[in-house]
Design an enzyme around this catalytic site. Structure first.
Site, PDB file in Angstrom:
ATOM      1  N   SER D 281       8.594 -15.568 -15.794  1.00 23.75           N
ATOM      2  CA  SER D 281       9.283 -16.081 -14.816  1.00 23.75           C
ATOM      3  C   SER D 281      10.926 -15.891 -15.355  1.00 23.75           C
ATOM      4  CB  SER D 281       8.729 -17.377 -14.402  1.00 23.75           C
ATOM      5  OG  SER D 281       9.906 -18.035 -13.908  1.00 23.75           O
ATOM      6  N   ARG D 321       6.143  25.730  15.886  1.00 23.38           N
ATOM      7  CA  ARG D 321       6.503  24.653  14.711  1.00 23.38           C
ATOM      8  C   ARG D 321       7.544  23.494  15.435  1.00 23.38           C
ATOM      9  NH1 ARG D 321       9.908  26.886  11.036  1.00 23.38           N
ATOM     10  NH2 ARG D 321      10.609  28.677  12.004  1.00 23.38           N
TER      11      ARG D 321
END
Lengths: 414, 414, 414, 414
Positions: D281, D321
């Protein structure tokens, strides 16, 4: 019954309804009780036929009692016991013994999912037939290929149909794989089947553990599902169903995006089947809306979010049985299932009656030949053959390949 | 009625049901007819009171006719006209004139959404009261703060409650903003209100365009909604509702993730309210499951996917009215709404009866003082005050800040 | 730099990049150190200017050390301390004291988000100008209105632009509200600022808690963000940003769905700006693809899933700081932010150079007058005025309303 | 390189990076050119080895030119041609002939996806080994089973590991199925390979269509992918990959939800591997955070939204497409791929070094025997055997079943 919020919902009939779930739960409890008796875990006097004891008519009674325990099993058992009781105290006592509520709900959901997947597979099969025929019938129906919304090079409508077919076959593969993976959930309180084993032991069976393994197999074969070890917190079996269903709506979404586009009046190459009362407007008399496409697109837009919820639920599952993730699945799977079945039916109807304006298709490609053959000129020079019909490349073999795939799929179907 | 797939659904009562939508649609048609007559667009003889002509009992009839046009307005009009007709041919003829089906469905959905948001706001208000009290009552209830699942530094349960309160107030802000933005949808066929304007012109009104603008205002004020120009393809009004609802389930998801964790037997700092028939197991007599948390977490997991569907639908909307994206919204909004209301009610109940074990909280923090004060020692050295109760930093002012925000919110509520 | 996977990414410049985040983190640490000294919590000798000590050039060093602690703060501090050290041992010692890593990352993300929201707001403002002009310039540009892909009634292109404007203004409202809600995150280890308070107490300050509250205000005002109590587990501030960004891509998605449709060669009413090297094909020389629309639609499709992830993360947050949910936010917010900024820029460019073929628009509506005036005939009879230009209803006032909203928005902008 | 926004990203190395994509694109163009020459479509003088002509170092040059055409193929070709040119004008001229940009990008993405799936499969294999061993080693390690967060009945840690194993094997099945379905994309401008066929015809080949079909097979086998007809708008191949990856993060999400829970100090049954610099931490010296679990959970939360985006893109694909849907896939697949690989690696590391506190496990289950054997008493009466170790039901066979599945999977692996 229909749904004001989801027109066409009635097409899904009783699939994955509350009634279906309830009856599936009764079937699970019934088969389990029978299995207990057959195996000698429970005494013969515990045998009872639960069929019809609790039916769709009891949905409200069961559902309204479901909140207390967080699932509908406790109120279902209460009702079953009330109704068994006059006939057999022993059946009432042996009911559900060895199971946990998640076993009953999960297995019942798999039964409901089986019916959904079977219905979807039937629709896919119908679509495969229609598309295979469309691809063949229109293998020479010349039209403009479009990419990024603009005219590209000539193709045929048969190739478009063959492409749809490929997509539908991909989805059918996913459905078939999800269908074959369906299994019962039987783990008891925490996946160990400890109570069932204890009961087998107390009944004096020689191999209580083996007997309980046998119970699972008996239940599975009785219900027509596979047997596997408990998957209370391992939700692949559920996400696989969800992914298969979303793959279907994807495939149909693509078909109907095409139909909606090609049915625009300026393009006018395709039209939805003309049916009385279909496609009208509440205000414009001339309107003929592509309603089937619209309704299918709706499902294609709504399905992916539901599929992702099933995955999120799987991803946050914890302990031996989860604290909310599991509960988020049922309604999500129900909604996704019904959306898919309705869209399946709409798509089949759409494809079966699709109107194809080959004259308009060909007229456009010929009118635009200069543009759509620009690629050819850049390849072969300005003297290249100006006939779009001779610039179709591998269109024929691609159609054949899709139709061959289709034939193989149809052969594999029962 | 209840829902076997979503225990607790009955808590949402008639909110955003088919019946509610149908009645809201009737209200829209009724108010519009009245507006047409009042403005002199329609003759006085067209006036009719539609109230009760079509009710929740007609849901099936309307819903089953909805597929043809892709929405329920055409069958609704058919039914209304049948029932008006004996009384008034003119009312039947003027019904719906100038509107399009999307106007009716969207405005009706906004009416239903209003009731949903109001109910959610009421629940949020109740929660704000409870949480504000909890934060105050437990401002000194010492406990371990946990981060990334591990013990961190001491906090108080009042601060935890204040944090929940902050989250609930954030959600309440979103709800209130969505609520105030609700408006009617009135655009006619393509957002121009051309038919209504033509009718006003044909009726000889001096300023037909102005008259039609007046119709929109009349309708809006009659229904208690705002007036704005048509938003047929501009779906911010819908996604704003969705985002607000998901923000609520987020806030409650966080509360219940905490409760479910802190109710684990090894931790045991919180407990759900004890209610007869709540939290039982179908097989283990000793079990007391945190069912309210479980059911709320379920909604928190399921809501984000629904919210994203509303956004996707908004993002692919096209033309003057969309071809499927709009249709995907209704059921999604319905489901999200009901999930949210049920979760709202569950959360209120949970918070109102939350059991707080301050003894166990304090015992743990004192037992672990060495560890949870390691930060203090690293700051002040080994001789730092060993009492966790004096290492609470700004806990008090943070609680006060949340409670001040709460008071301001409560003051702003009617 | 550009991104092969997301063409146009460079338009977002340094916004929400690793470099920007790193420099924002340094700014947070720097301002906090200054605040500690100013308030007398730290001694004057602890003062140091961190500017430039760690820069974008250090990204790799910091990022590669981030895995151990699960976030980049520990390696950043290591680097800062190394580089401060020769100058000031006290600064090194006081650095970061009182903060937790989430304070630094969250506040830095809010700084980055501010720049993103400001840039988006600038683009929105530019779009509001352009759209307001387009709506005005084309208030009489007659064209066909389309609904469910079919011809409906006449509208004008000005009304279409006004509708886009309404959508953009809705999004701008969400952005502005998210922007004004941005605040620092300062809570220390578990939201209590206990270490900072202890330091203030150890420094002999009369009101240590008040002093620490002052630190938060100082930090907030130094960074240009709001002050609020810690929101480590209360993620409304993050989802609000996400929802605002998705609302933007929704609005642009709708605009570009229209442009892509109306730029189809068969319709040809709109065209993207013609720019050298834009819209070409790798194989077809004649092609002019609507690339800007394509790229914006891409973002509109991708954004909702990212927004839902932020909500899911908020919904499963637990404890005083969460165990994974928080960590899922950073990259999600980064991706969503950059997608949005790029789409903002593309949309502005698209709208600014939009080609409008009013001749083709009007020709079509006049050619189709019989069909698009069918509603009128059904209203006024067969002798109704056959000119589509006189069947525009409230088109004018609707355009005016959108432009009035626009003017109000622009006035409110700095 | 690392990513400040996604600690641990470096574990995915070069998989699905810009460099990898670029080199895969070069490989596709190179293999295609060779195929053209081998088949006699292009003259021998067109042969050129593209390897190394454009490398990862050119990413910025290519990426910055990608916006104009909407994808990176045009700038890649420009660069390739520049660098080929001195050597061979013919190679420059024949480069890319017959392909369209989507062919190149899609096939390159499949190459990148193959490497991703292979890496994921390797990690899964490693996990299968570890879990199989864990399940065996702990088949008798007694512990409390937990359901809905509460104590249920006794299980063993071996059963927990076996359940994780089942989940991992489900995911492995999905990965393996996606892997085997990978194919090239070769369709030319609109799926017809018309230009290639024309070139074959112009080259005087006897069966130009057959020759082009041969080109596809040659390309596919050269790249180690399958051959199939073009799937430009049929995106099942992409969603199948996405679903498989999300299934992996689901399985790991469940594992790490368990680890994070069981590593809570109050429970303390599991611990992450202890590694220097891991889990610290920035402020609390005593903290040991379960960082690997935290980082994996992060991916499990973020993945489903990305998977749903791939489905949405598939569902709105249109024409030959698509106009944006395709473009939304690349970065989504990239992000999802890298998240999955990183999480794979974290999970393997976590499982390989998992600390199992069997003493604490057994102590708890024995201390709570009365409660966790309540089910047994309800089954067998108050005199039931009070030893939790004899109430394990089918635990043994379930572990064996998972291990047998594992062995079969490992045998099937190369």
């Amino acid at each position: 019954v229909s749904d004001l919020f989801w027109p066409g919902d009635e097409r899904a009939g009783s699939l994955m309804t509350q009634e279906a779930l309830l009856e599936a739960m009764v079937a699970v409890e019934g088969r389990w009780l029978t299995a207990l008796v057959s195996a000698g875990v429970a005494p013969p006097s515990a045998q009872a036929d639960l069929t019809g004891l609790v039916t769709g008519a009891d949905v409200e009674a069961v559902a309204s009692g479901a909140e207390g325990g967080g699932n509908p099993v406790i109120p279902l058992l209460r009702l079953l016991r009330q109704r068994i009781l006059p006939a057999s105290e022993n059946a009432s006592r042996w009911l559900h013994r060895g199971l946990t509520s998640q076993d009953v709900v999960d297995t019942a959901l798999m039964l409901c999912a089986r019916d959904v997947l079977d219905r979807v597979a039937d629709e896919l099969t119908a679509q495969v037939f229609v598309l295979s025929d469309l691809a063949d019938a229109h293998r020479d129906s010349l039209r403009v290929g479009r990419t990024l919304t603009q005219h590209a090079v000539p193709i045929t409508f048969g190739l478009k149909a063959g492409g749809w077919l490929d997509g539908v076959l991909d989805a059918a593969g996913a459905v078939s794989s999800a269908r074959s993976g369906l299994g019962v959930q039987v783990g008891g309180a925490a996946g160990t089947l400890s109570a069932a084993t204890q009961l087998a032991r107390d009944a004096g069976l020689a191999d209580p553990v083996g007997a309980v393994e046998g119970l699972v197999v008996t239940l599975a074969s009785g219900l027509g599902l596979g047997a596997r070890t408990a998957w209370h917190t391992s939700r692949g079996p559920v996400t696989r169903i969800g992914d298969a269903l979303v793959s279907c709506t994807d495939a149909w979404g693509r078909v109907t995006a095409d139909v909606a586009t090609l049915a625009r009046p300026e393009i006018g190459e395709l039209g939805e089947p003309v049916t009385a009362g279909r496609g009208g407007s509440s205000t414009m008399p001339q309107k003929q809306n592509p309603v089937l496409s619209v309704l299918v697109r709706r499902a294609a837009i709504a399905a992916p979010g539901l599929g992702s919820t099933l995955h999120t639920a799987a991803a946050v599952a914890v302990d031996e049985r989860p604290d909310g993730a599991w509960h988020a699945e049922w309604a999500t799977l129900r909604t996704l299932s019904r959306y898919t079945v309705v869209a399946a039916s709409h798509t089949t109807e759409l494809l079966s009656g699709l109107r194809v304006d080959t004259v308009r298709m060909e007229a456009r490609v010929r009118a635009e030949a200069g543009s759509v053959l620009a690629e050819r000129s850049s390849v072969s020079g300005p003297d290249a053959d100006p006939d779009p019909a001779t610039y179709l490349g591998t269109t024929g073999p691609s159609i054949d390949a899709a139709r061959t795939r289709a034939a193989a799929y149809l052969e594999g179907r029962p």
